[in-house]
Design a protein around this motif. Structure first.
Motif, PDB file in Angstrom:
ATOM      1  N   THR A 125       0.814  -1.213   0.000  1.00 21.45           N
ATOM      2  CA  THR A 125       0.000   0.000   0.000  1.00 21.45           C
ATOM      3  C   THR A 125       0.852   1.269   0.000  1.00 21.45           C
ATOM      4  O   THR A 125       1.889   1.330   0.647  1.00 21.45           O
ATOM      5  N   GLU A 126       0.376   2.278  -0.721  1.00 19.31           N
ATOM      6  CA  GLU A 126       1.055   3.568  -0.806  1.00 19.31           C
ATOM      7  C   GLU A 126       0.042   4.694  -0.598  1.00 19.31           C
ATOM      8  O   GLU A 126      -1.172   4.439  -0.598  1.00 19.31           O
ATOM      9  N   PRO A 127       0.505   5.933  -0.449  1.00 20.16           N
ATOM     10  CA  PRO A 127      -0.440   7.044  -0.300  1.00 20.16           C
ATOM     11  C   PRO A 127      -1.464   7.123  -1.422  1.00 20.16           C
ATOM     12  O   PRO A 127      -2.616   7.509  -1.198  1.00 20.16           O
ATOM     13  N   ASP A 128      -1.070   6.757  -2.648  1.00 21.17           N
ATOM     14  CA  ASP A 128      -1.983   6.829  -3.789  1.00 21.17           C
ATOM     15  C   ASP A 128      -2.283   5.466  -4.393  1.00 21.17           C
ATOM     16  O   ASP A 128      -2.788   5.369  -5.520  1.00 21.17           O
ATOM     17  N   ALA A 129      -1.973   4.403  -3.679  1.00 18.35           N
ATOM     18  CA  ALA A 129      -2.229   3.047  -4.190  1.00 18.35           C
ATOM     19  C   ALA A 129      -2.672   2.160  -3.038  1.00 18.35           C
ATOM     20  O   ALA A 129      -1.869   1.756  -2.207  1.00 18.35           O
ATOM     21  N   SER A 135      -1.392   0.416  -9.330  1.00 19.69           N
ATOM     22  CA  SER A 135      -1.021   1.794  -9.655  1.00 19.69           C
ATOM     23  C   SER A 135       0.127   2.311  -8.789  1.00 19.69           C
ATOM     24  O   SER A 135       0.396   3.511  -8.794  1.00 19.69           O
ATOM     25  N   LEU A 136       0.792   1.434  -8.065  1.00 22.98           N
ATOM     26  CA  LEU A 136       1.835   1.896  -7.146  1.00 22.98           C
ATOM     27  C   LEU A 136       2.938   2.665  -7.877  1.00 22.98           C
ATOM     28  O   LEU A 136       3.225   2.432  -9.047  1.00 22.98           O
ATOM     29  N   ARG A 137       3.562   3.594  -7.138  1.00 19.77           N
ATOM     30  CA  ARG A 137       4.545   4.502  -7.726  1.00 19.77           C
ATOM     31  C   ARG A 137       5.970   4.271  -7.237  1.00 19.77           C
ATOM     32  O   ARG A 137       6.909   4.866  -7.766  1.00 19.77           O
ATOM     33  N   THR A 138       6.145   3.461  -6.225  1.00 17.66           N
ATOM     34  CA  THR A 138       7.501   3.179  -5.756  1.00 17.66           C
ATOM     35  C   THR A 138       8.296   2.553  -6.899  1.00 17.66           C
ATOM     36  O   THR A 138       7.832   1.629  -7.563  1.00 17.66           O
ATOM     37  N   THR A 139       9.497   3.069  -7.127  1.00 16.41           N
ATOM     38  CA  THR A 139      10.303   2.612  -8.262  1.00 16.41           C
ATOM     39  C   THR A 139      11.548   1.866  -7.796  1.00 16.41           C
ATOM     40  O   THR A 139      12.076   2.126  -6.711  1.00 16.41           O
ATOM     41  N   ASN A 150      13.007   3.933  -4.538  1.00 17.36           N
ATOM     42  CA  ASN A 150      12.495   5.199  -4.022  1.00 17.36           C
ATOM     43  C   ASN A 150      10.976   5.158  -3.953  1.00 17.36           C
ATOM     44  O   ASN A 150      10.316   4.673  -4.885  1.00 17.36           O
ATOM     45  N   GLY A 151      10.440   5.667  -2.857  1.00 14.28           N
ATOM     46  CA  GLY A 151       8.982   5.725  -2.720  1.00 14.28           C
ATOM     47  C   GLY A 151       8.564   5.710  -1.262  1.00 14.28           C
ATOM     48  O   GLY A 151       9.405   5.665  -0.354  1.00 14.28           O
ATOM     49  N   THR A 152       7.263   5.725  -1.041  1.00 11.24           N
ATOM     50  CA  THR A 152       6.705   5.685   0.318  1.00 11.24           C
ATOM     51  C   THR A 152       5.599   4.646   0.374  1.00 11.24           C
ATOM     52  O   THR A 152       4.723   4.606  -0.502  1.00 11.24           O
TER      53      THR A 152
END
Length: 383
Positions: A125-129, A135-139, A150-152
């Motif tokens: 889970t992420e702030p926007d996923a 749709s996760l954004r951590t790369t 990198n990511g949260t």
């Protein structure tokens, strides 16, 4: 599938006694302190609770799915925060390694997870996923023999205690869907990895969550689960099938605990000259709760047996998670109602369970996600 009934019966009896004598008396304490006493954690390790589902060859008990849910029925008879501390070692934190890890990864991490020396955490889970996990954004960018991550990550269970994270990150920036996601084993002491403050939650005090922040964290390429990019989302989904059955079984255990407390109170509480349990409207609430708990227990056992037979139980696991988590919410609500004013007060612990169980309808796939999984699978099967 039950392999040895006598051995399982001994384990279940031990768990029942441990819950009754050690955990239940400490429920109020952990709710107030927001922590589980180290002595109790040590006892959990001695009982092998951190390795229930980890294969025997790596130091765990190697329980089948049916055996695991029977244990979860017992463990669910107390505050869910107790289960949480070792639950990720048996479920979403370790099962990615068990199912898809390389032999080297299994031998390096699983024995220490089985003993509780290491705590595993699942970072998806992420702030926007959240529900839209793809749709996760951590790369994770390849750099020689490492990936730079990198990511949260957000709301990560056991993150404050974790030794390793099963972490999902996007390795292919061109693929915006599930195919671009890979799973990594990230050690908690990696330079650049930091934690946010412990979250304040509605319930389940003693079970901690927080953000996990990754700033140019270098992860060895050998730590990509299975050694192959692009399989992380599939790994996550396989892990969640087993996790959903475990959570469903926990909901059953809590339901049965709440029903037992409600029946006892209804038999003892006197109004209008007789126990309130003699009034038909109270009886109706008890009967509805018992029916739902029984139905949930039967569903979970059936799905667990199917999984042990090697069948695909994606639909059945979603059905169990949907029904059992919604049922325990209704049962907790009725328990408050049966206890009346006492149910609203902290002294009886009913209001604590009412808050605790609300989370079951959200994590490891919300009720609405389970509905989508079930319906899409039905349509897929028809096609």
């Amino acid at each position: 599938m039950i392999r040895d009934q006598d051995t399982l019966d001994q384990l279940l009896a031990t768990l029942s006694r441990f819950v009754r004598e050690r955990l239940v008396p400490n429920e109020e304490r952990i709710a107030g302190d927001d922590s589980i006493p180290p002595a109790i954690v040590a006892e959990m390790k001695e009982l092998g609770l951190f390795g229930l589902s980890i294969p025997e060859e790596y130091g765990g008990l190697g329980l089948t799915m049916e055996e695991e849910v029977l244990c979860a029925f017992e463990i669910g008879q107390t505050a869910p925060a107790f289960r949480s501390i070792f639950g990720t070692n048996n479920g979403i934190g370790s099962q990615g390694i068990v199912m898809d890890g390389t032999e080297e990864q299994k031998r390096r991490y699983l024995p220490r997870l089985a003993t509780g020396e290491m705590i595993a955490s699942f970072a998806l889970t992420e702030p926007d996923a959240g529900s839209d996990a793809a749709s996760l954004r951590t790369t994770a960018r390849r750099d020689g023999d490492h990936y730079v991550v990198n990511g949260t990550k957000r709301f990560i269970t056991n993150a404050p205690e974790a030794s390793i994270f099963t972490l999902m990150a996007r390795t292919d920036p061109r693929d915006k869907g599930a195919g671009g996601i890979s799973a990594f084993i990230v050690e908690a002491d990696s330079p650049g990895l930091s934690l946010g403050r412990i979250d304040r939650k509605m319930g389940q005090q003693g079970a901690h969550t927080c953000d996990v922040i990754l700033d140019d964290v270098r992860v060895p390429a050998a730590n990509i689960i299975g050694g192959v990019e692009g399989r992380g989302f599939k790994t996550a989904m396989k892990v969640l099938d087993r996790g959903r059955l475990h959570i469903s079984a926990t909901c059953v255990g809590i339901s049965e605990r709440l029903i037992r407390d409600s029946v006892r109170y209804a038999a003892e509480r006197v109004q209008f000259g007789k126990p309130i349990g003699e009034f038909q409207l109270v009886q109706a609430m008890l009967a509805d709760s018992r029916t739902e708990a029984y139905a949930a227990r039967c569903m979970v056992l059936d799905a667990a047996r199917r999984k042990d037979q090697g069948l695909n139980v994606s639909t059945e696991a979603a059905c169990c998670k949907l029904f059992a988590s919604e049922a325990v919410g209704r049962i907790a609500d009725r328990a408050v109602q049966i206890h009346g004013g006492a149910g609203y007060m902290a002294d009886h612990g009913i209001e604590r369970f009412y808050r605790d169980v609300r989370l079951f309808r959200i994590y490891e796939g919300t009720t609405q996600i389970q509905q989508l999984v079930i319906a899409r699978n039905m349509l897929k099967d028809m096609a």
